[in-house]
Enzyme design. Structure first.
Site, short mmCIF file in Angstrom:
data_model
loop_
_atom_site.label_atom_id
_atom_site.label_comp_id
_atom_site.label_asym_id
_atom_site.label_seq_id
_atom_site.Cartn_x
_atom_site.Cartn_y
_atom_site.Cartn_z
N GLU A 115 -13.28 -13.22 -7.50
CA GLU A 115 -13.92 -12.03 -8.06
C GLU A 115 -14.85 -12.49 -9.18
O GLU A 115 -14.95 -13.69 -9.45
CB GLU A 115 -12.86 -11.04 -8.57
CG GLU A 115 -12.03 -10.43 -7.45
CD GLU A 115 -11.01 -9.42 -7.93
OE1 GLU A 115 -11.39 -8.51 -8.67
OE2 GLU A 115 -9.84 -9.55 -7.57
N HIS A 229 -15.52 -0.53 -14.60
CA HIS A 229 -15.62 -1.30 -13.35
C HIS A 229 -16.96 -0.96 -12.71
O HIS A 229 -17.32 0.22 -12.64
CB HIS A 229 -14.47 -0.90 -12.41
CG HIS A 229 -14.28 -1.86 -11.27
ND1 HIS A 229 -15.18 -1.96 -10.24
CD2 HIS A 229 -13.31 -2.78 -11.02
CE1 HIS A 229 -14.76 -2.88 -9.39
NE2 HIS A 229 -13.63 -3.40 -9.85
N ARG A 271 -17.85 -8.44 -15.20
CA ARG A 271 -17.93 -7.00 -14.95
C ARG A 271 -18.86 -6.23 -15.87
O ARG A 271 -19.58 -5.35 -15.44
CB ARG A 271 -16.55 -6.40 -15.14
CG ARG A 271 -15.78 -6.41 -13.91
CD ARG A 271 -14.49 -5.77 -14.09
NE ARG A 271 -13.75 -6.24 -12.94
CZ ARG A 271 -12.48 -6.12 -12.78
NH1 ARG A 271 -11.76 -5.53 -13.70
NH2 ARG A 271 -11.90 -6.56 -11.70
N HIS A 332 -12.24 1.74 -16.38
CA HIS A 332 -11.26 1.04 -15.53
C HIS A 332 -10.10 0.44 -16.30
O HIS A 332 -8.97 0.47 -15.84
CB HIS A 332 -11.99 -0.07 -14.78
CG HIS A 332 -11.14 -0.82 -13.81
ND1 HIS A 332 -10.53 -0.22 -12.73
CD2 HIS A 332 -10.80 -2.14 -13.74
CE1 HIS A 332 -9.86 -1.13 -12.03
NE2 HIS A 332 -9.99 -2.30 -12.64
N ARG A 367 -12.23 -8.01 -19.76
CA ARG A 367 -11.19 -8.71 -19.00
C ARG A 367 -11.74 -9.40 -17.75
O ARG A 367 -12.53 -8.81 -17.01
CB ARG A 367 -10.11 -7.71 -18.58
CG ARG A 367 -9.05 -8.32 -17.70
CD ARG A 367 -7.90 -7.38 -17.46
NE ARG A 367 -8.26 -6.16 -16.77
CZ ARG A 367 -8.49 -6.06 -15.47
NH1 ARG A 367 -8.44 -7.14 -14.70
NH2 ARG A 367 -8.79 -4.89 -14.94
C1 SIN Z 1 -10.66 -4.89 -8.31
O1 SIN Z 1 -10.01 -5.04 -7.30
O2 SIN Z 1 -11.88 -4.93 -8.37
C2 SIN Z 1 -9.92 -4.59 -9.58
C3 SIN Z 1 -9.17 -5.76 -10.00
C4 SIN Z 1 -9.07 -5.80 -11.48
O3 SIN Z 1 -9.14 -4.75 -12.13
O4 SIN Z 1 -9.02 -6.90 -12.03
#
Ligand code: SIN
Length: 438
Positions: A115, A229, A271, A332, A367
């Site tokens: 990610e 998010h 993010r 988020h 985060r």
């Molecule tokens: C996601 O699946 O994008 C959220 C995971 C997270 O909040 O770290």
């Protein structure tokens, strides 16, 4: 005279997300543990988590994992807690595997996805329902422990305090208030998303722990650090929780396009950077979303790797195997919270805070993806290990009447949300009253 049922326990845990459950499971089995949750056990943000749990792949990966966490967090992180998080990640994943968590596998080993802002693939997952699968695994285990009792549909309203020592709390079930005397209280009641109009969080998560901290002068930290998010599904006129489109979709190659059909940001930047780039596009184009495309991947693969996202989009008339979908940012995660030390101890004796309620400082101001479940796991175990050695030293208070509190309860309950919103507005220049559900 008390006319309500009261309880006495060793440890009282508020909240049944990953942090509360993992804490309970790491406590000594000779303790009586009472867990309280506002609605059903499964109404936690953990249950909604899609992406996965970050972990160092091995010892050699720990420095890189630390570096990624610090960089994403704008170097505002507490370095000691980051070191603990990354160093202790792997052993906790192994515990979860031993407890039967069915993490996805690839070629005989664990499958790792990626990610935003991770240098490598280091996120373990259970397809795109990691939180739900984890929560079910932990709930099953908790239910097999005779020393753990869970009260659902029970609202925790306040802690009870004597000489800066937490001695229990007060809760309401079916309209009836009752007192719980405990040697230790653990606040694991989640973040603040339910206070926002535009959020990926459960509506029940309304900063209750933060309200209690404000009321009782418990130290708070970094209240302005709130994460948006980048990719919640955009739906017109939605008044409820936004459905999350996991960042792992971008980790597996999904691309973002603006209203002119152009790429405008590298999808795997942190993010906050991606969310800001999307907001900029939205402002420039006047169109309240951008498009996320994953349809170039084989249909079978999409359905097998992202079954939840595929089904949820389908319910809304969107087929991610065939078309791009509209997305926009939503609140988020809360990086701030009740200030805790490396053993999750708050500024009040015998009171701990874990998970999103707590601020270990581990996330800095942003985060790193999939570090939230990990934080809930690592630092609730830290709390449990401290409680395991402390409880015998604590003398339980006596059950007695707390008539004033019982009397003021309705008023306290009504004001909890407003107390938190007011404090968030006071501490942050970026937020305005219209962001919130008053
Ligand atoms: C996601 O699946 O994008 C959220 C995971 C997270 O909040 O770290």
């Amino acid at each position: 005279m008390q006319n309500h049922m009261d309880y006495k326990t060793d440890v009282l845990i508020i909240g049944t997300g990953v942090a509360g459950l993992y804490c309970a499971l790491n406590l000594r089995e000779d303790f009586q543990i009472l867990m309280i949750t506002k609605e059903s056990m499964r109404d936690s943000n953990t249950y909604l988590a899609q992406g996965g749990i970050s972990t160092a792949l091995n010892k050699e990966d720990i420095p890189c994992f630390i570096k990624d966490t610090l960089k994403a967090g704008g170097y505002k992180n507490n370095i000691s807690s980051v070191q603990i998080l990354c160093t202790e990640s792997r052993e906790n994943i192994n515990t979860l595997l031993d407890w039967g968590l069915p993490l996805d596998k690839k070629q005989g080993g664990l499958a790792y996805t990626r990610e935003g802002a991770h240098s490598i693939n280091r996120i373990v997952h259970c397809s795109d329902s990691t939180g739900k699968t984890l929560e079910e695994c932990l709930i099953k285990k908790v239910q097999s422990h005779k020393n753990i009792t869970i009260f659902e549909n029970t609202e925790f309203v306040d802690i009870l305090v004597e000489d800066n020592c937490c001695i229990g709390g007060i809760a309401i079930k079916e309209g009836k208030p009752f007192i719980i005397i405990a040697k230790v209280v653990v606040l694991a009641c989640g973040g603040i998303g339910g206070l926002f109009k535009n959020t990926t969080n459960q509506s029940t998560v309304t900063g209750d722990g933060i309200a209690i901290a404000i009321k009782n002068n418990i130290k708070l930290k970094d209240l302005s650090y709130i994460q948006f998010h980048p990719t919640a599904l955009y739906e017109e006129n939605i008044n409820s929780r936004r459905f999350l489109i996991s960042e792992s979709l971008r980790g597996e190659g999904a691309k973002l396009y603006n209203s002119k059909g152009q790429r405008f940001v590298k999808e795997l930047l942190p993010r906050n950077v991606v969310a800001k780039a999307i907001y900029k596009e939205i402002r420039t184009s006047g169109i309240p979303y951008v498009m996320l495309d994953f349809s170039f991947q084989p249909e079978d693969y999409i359905k097998q790797r992202f079954p939840l996202i595929y089904e949820e989009c389908k319910k809304r008339g969107l087929d991610i195997t065939k078309e791009a979908i509209p997305v926009s940012p939503a609140q988020h995660y809360f990086m701030g919270g009740i200030e805790v030390d490396l053993f999750s101890r708050t500024s009040m004796n015998n009171l701990y805070a874990v998970g999103e309620t707590a601020c270990t400082g581990v996330h800095g101001n942003n985060r790193l993806a999939s570090n939230s479940l990990l934080e809930g796991i690592v630092f609730s175990k830290k709390a449990a290990s401290d409680i395991n050695t402390q409880v015998d030293l604590i003398k339980a208070s006596c059950l007695k009447d707390f008539p004033d509190i019982i009397h003021d309860l309705k008023e306290i309950q009504k004001n909890m949300k407003n107390l938190v919103i007011k404090e968030l507005l006071r501490r942050s220049k970026e937020f305005h009253a219209e962001f919130f559900n008053h």
